[in-house]
Design a protein around this motif. Structure first.
Motif, short mmCIF file in Angstrom:
data_model
loop_
_atom_site.label_atom_id
_atom_site.label_comp_id
_atom_site.label_asym_id
_atom_site.label_seq_id
_atom_site.Cartn_x
_atom_site.Cartn_y
_atom_site.Cartn_z
N LEU A 30 0.83 -1.19 0.00
CA LEU A 30 0.00 0.00 0.00
C LEU A 30 0.88 1.26 0.00
O LEU A 30 0.63 2.20 -0.76
CB LEU A 30 -0.94 0.01 1.21
N SER A 31 1.91 1.27 0.82
CA SER A 31 2.82 2.42 0.88
C SER A 31 3.50 2.68 -0.46
O SER A 31 3.66 3.83 -0.87
CB SER A 31 3.90 2.19 1.95
N ALA A 32 3.88 1.60 -1.13
CA ALA A 32 4.57 1.73 -2.42
C ALA A 32 3.65 2.27 -3.52
O ALA A 32 4.14 2.78 -4.53
CB ALA A 32 5.14 0.38 -2.84
N GLY A 53 3.96 18.07 -4.82
CA GLY A 53 3.18 16.85 -5.04
C GLY A 53 2.66 16.20 -3.78
O GLY A 53 2.60 14.99 -3.71
N VAL A 54 2.32 17.00 -2.78
CA VAL A 54 1.88 16.44 -1.51
C VAL A 54 0.66 15.53 -1.74
O VAL A 54 -0.23 15.85 -2.50
CB VAL A 54 1.59 17.54 -0.48
N ILE A 55 0.67 14.38 -1.08
CA ILE A 55 -0.47 13.47 -1.19
C ILE A 55 -1.51 13.85 -0.15
O ILE A 55 -1.20 14.50 0.85
CB ILE A 55 -0.04 11.99 -1.04
N SER A 56 -2.75 13.43 -0.42
CA SER A 56 -3.82 13.72 0.53
C SER A 56 -4.81 12.57 0.56
O SER A 56 -4.89 11.78 -0.38
CB SER A 56 -4.54 15.02 0.16
N CYS A 57 -5.55 12.51 1.65
CA CYS A 57 -6.53 11.44 1.82
C CYS A 57 -7.65 11.94 2.72
O CYS A 57 -7.40 12.62 3.71
CB CYS A 57 -5.85 10.23 2.46
N ARG A 68 2.81 12.14 3.32
CA ARG A 68 2.94 10.68 3.43
C ARG A 68 2.81 10.20 4.86
O ARG A 68 2.19 9.18 5.12
CB ARG A 68 4.28 10.22 2.84
N GLY A 69 3.37 10.92 5.81
CA GLY A 69 3.32 10.49 7.21
C GLY A 69 1.89 10.34 7.70
O GLY A 69 1.51 9.28 8.21
N GLU A 70 1.09 11.39 7.54
CA GLU A 70 -0.31 11.35 8.01
C GLU A 70 -1.13 10.33 7.26
O GLU A 70 -1.90 9.58 7.85
CB GLU A 70 -0.97 12.73 7.87
N VAL A 71 -0.98 10.31 5.93
CA VAL A 71 -1.80 9.41 5.12
C VAL A 71 -1.47 7.95 5.43
O VAL A 71 -2.37 7.14 5.70
CB VAL A 71 -1.61 9.70 3.61
N LEU A 72 -0.19 7.61 5.44
CA LEU A 72 0.17 6.21 5.68
C LEU A 72 -0.12 5.79 7.12
O LEU A 72 -0.50 4.65 7.37
CB LEU A 72 1.63 5.97 5.31
N ARG A 73 0.02 6.71 8.06
CA ARG A 73 -0.33 6.40 9.45
C ARG A 73 -1.82 6.03 9.55
O ARG A 73 -2.21 5.12 10.27
CB ARG A 73 0.00 7.58 10.35
N ILE A 78 -6.05 1.85 10.33
CA ILE A 78 -7.20 1.11 9.81
C ILE A 78 -6.88 -0.38 9.74
O ILE A 78 -7.66 -1.23 10.16
CB ILE A 78 -7.62 1.66 8.43
N MET A 79 -5.71 -0.72 9.20
CA MET A 79 -5.32 -2.12 9.07
C MET A 79 -5.17 -2.79 10.43
O MET A 79 -5.53 -3.95 10.59
CB MET A 79 -4.03 -2.24 8.26
#
Length: 177
Positions: A30-32, A53-57, A68-73, A78-79
């Motif tokens: 998922l991270s990749a 290019g900041v990611i968001s969710c 990436r830190g907040e999104v992947l955390r 959840i997992m």
């Protein structure tokens, strides 16, 4: 640049990989799948990743998560707290323009939490209907997620008089009794 139908197929495959990684609880995969500053040719040693290019969710009911830190955390949480999750995607639509792709879909989610104290194998299964928009960006290593935004679908219900409403509210009369 690849052919338009090939781009659509590649984006569909990346979108499917995202949901399959969630179903398997595969955090590494998922991270990749999420965009990194390096995917954009940005040297993180000299540039703040939040600037490029900041990611968001946005998960249903959550605030906007950026970086990436907040999104992947959020996905790690959840997992860690979901013993079972399965996505049945419907109404999938892919649109590709240059190096950006937009996927809209309906996530028909079936999930189960930790086992209850009485020792059952899995907590009760819960169904949820969510609409999602996934934005992908083309990188040298393939299509990567740039943004995921999911919102719950309001459920229609009937009151005891057979009148329809959405989540207990009749748009003509206000709250249903």
């Amino acid at each position: 640049m690849s052919a338009p139908h090939t781009d659509v197929e590649q984006v569909e495959a990346a979108n499917t990989a995202f949901y399959e990684a969630m179903e398997r609880g595969d955090f590494e995969e998922l991270s990749a799948l999420w965009l990194t500053p390096a995917d954009l040719g940005v040297d993180e040693e000299y540039h703040d990743p939040a600037d490029t290019g900041v990611i968001s969710c946005v998960h249903p009911g959550w605030p906007v998560l950026t970086g990436r830190g907040e999104v992947l955390r959020s996905y790690a949480l959840i997992m860690a707290n979901t013993d079972y999750i399965q996505f049945f995607l419907t109404d999938v639509h892919v649109s590709v323009t240059g190096d950006t792709a937009l996927v809209t879909c309906t996530e028909n989610i079936l999930s189960g939490g930790p086992a209850p104290a009485d020792g059952a194998e899995l907590g009760p299964l819960v169904g949820q209907l969510v609409v999602a928009t996934n934005v992908f960006r083309r990188t040298p290593s393939g299509w990567k997620l740039w943004s995921h935004h999911a919102s719950p679908v309001l459920a229609e219900s009937d009151d005891e008089n057979g009148e329809s409403g959405v989540n207990g509210v009749n748009p003509d009369d206000g709250p249903l009794a």
